[in-house]
Motif scaffolding. Structure first.
Motif, mmCIF file in Angstrom:
data_model
loop_
_atom_site.group_PDB
_atom_site.id
_atom_site.type_symbol
_atom_site.label_atom_id
_atom_site.label_comp_id
_atom_site.label_asym_id
_atom_site.label_seq_id
_atom_site.Cartn_x
_atom_site.Cartn_y
_atom_site.Cartn_z
ATOM 1 N N ASP A 194 0.838 -1.212 0.000
ATOM 2 C CA ASP A 194 0.000 0.000 0.000
ATOM 3 C C ASP A 194 0.867 1.253 0.000
ATOM 4 O O ASP A 194 0.598 2.217 -0.743
ATOM 5 C CB ASP A 194 -0.940 0.014 1.207
ATOM 6 N N HIS A 197 2.538 1.575 -3.369
ATOM 7 C CA HIS A 197 1.561 2.016 -4.362
ATOM 8 C C HIS A 197 1.337 3.522 -4.269
ATOM 9 O O HIS A 197 1.250 4.215 -5.303
ATOM 10 C CB HIS A 197 0.239 1.266 -4.155
ATOM 11 N N GLU A 198 1.245 4.031 -3.051
ATOM 12 C CA GLU A 198 1.030 5.469 -2.865
ATOM 13 C C GLU A 198 2.191 6.285 -3.415
ATOM 14 O O GLU A 198 2.014 7.426 -3.857
ATOM 15 C CB GLU A 198 0.835 5.788 -1.379
#
Length: 230
Positions: A194, A197-198
């Motif tokens: 996560d 991905h950010e």
């Protein structure tokens, strides 16, 4: 011994610090100003315009000029983040060099201090075109879309080696191996996906200095056409 995480204001002394464990620089300072640092590797970005450990710059102008091509900006005003930036300066110089006359293409060039400030200068009408790296563009589009309002991509540069991760020349070989292993683990561990991905990080590649030879080759190609500045 625990490493200290800092956000330096003066980057060149930071990159040259003998105690530097890990930092990220730009390919242009790497080949021009940092002959002694060791290359750890390069993040692979998932941003549009990237390919593995390589990236490109978008040529950005105001929406009113979106129908134009690069050659139409002869005699107009450029803005770039700094003259030690590959994505904002070296890449732009490379693509305008074949179009230049007597070593000149733009009527003037402003230096803004950052890609975000370059985009602000475009929006305000203080300049007409800029080269913005595709990762910055993608992050702004996701997190600060208002900063791209009224702007359009009118062209692109070729792919080139992306931002290098470096460590001090004093870092021993064993520590360098640990750094590379940790970055490989970070980018493959499901727990961090996560976060990755950010930040548009899709992987990590161990790269050598020769990978960045093309950065200097772009400078040399422009110089061979008589273009040494913007």
């Amino acid at each position: 011994m625990q490493a200290e995480v800092t956000w330096p204001q003066n980057l060149l002394p930071h990159w040259r610090d003998d105690a530097l464990l890990l930092s990220q620089t730009c390919g242009y300072p790497l080949v021009e100003l940092l002959p002694d640092v060791q290359l750890v590797g390069t993040f692979q970005s998932s941003a549009q315009g990237c390919d593995g450990p390589r990236y490109r710059s978008w040529l950005v102008a105001r929406s009113e000029d979106e129908h134009l091509t690069l050659s139409d900006f002869r005699g107009r005003r450029a803005v770039c983040n700094s003259n030690d930036s590959h994505s904002g300066f070296n890449a732009l110089r490379y693509v305008i060099a074949p179009l230049a006359q007597d070593g000149k293409f733009f009527s003037e060039t402003h230096f803004s201090g950052s890609h975000r400030q370059s985009l602000a200068a475009l929006r305000a009408g203080h300049a007409d075109i800029a080269a913005i790296d595709c990762i910055t563009w993608a992050l702004l589009r996701r997190n600060f879309p208002d900063e791209l309002a009224g702007l359009e991509i009118i062209g692109e540069t070729p792919l080139c080696a992306a931002l290098p991760l470096i460590t001090s020349a004093k870092t021993d070989a064993a520590t360098l191996v640990i750094l590379r292993s940790a970055l490989q683990e970070l980018t493959s561990d499901p727990r961090y996906q996560d976060l990755l991905h950010e930040n548009l990080i899709g992987g990590f590649s161990v790269t050598e200095r020769a990978f960045y030879d093309e950065v200097k080759a772009w400078k040399d190609a422009a110089a061979a056409l008589g273009v040494t500045a913007l």
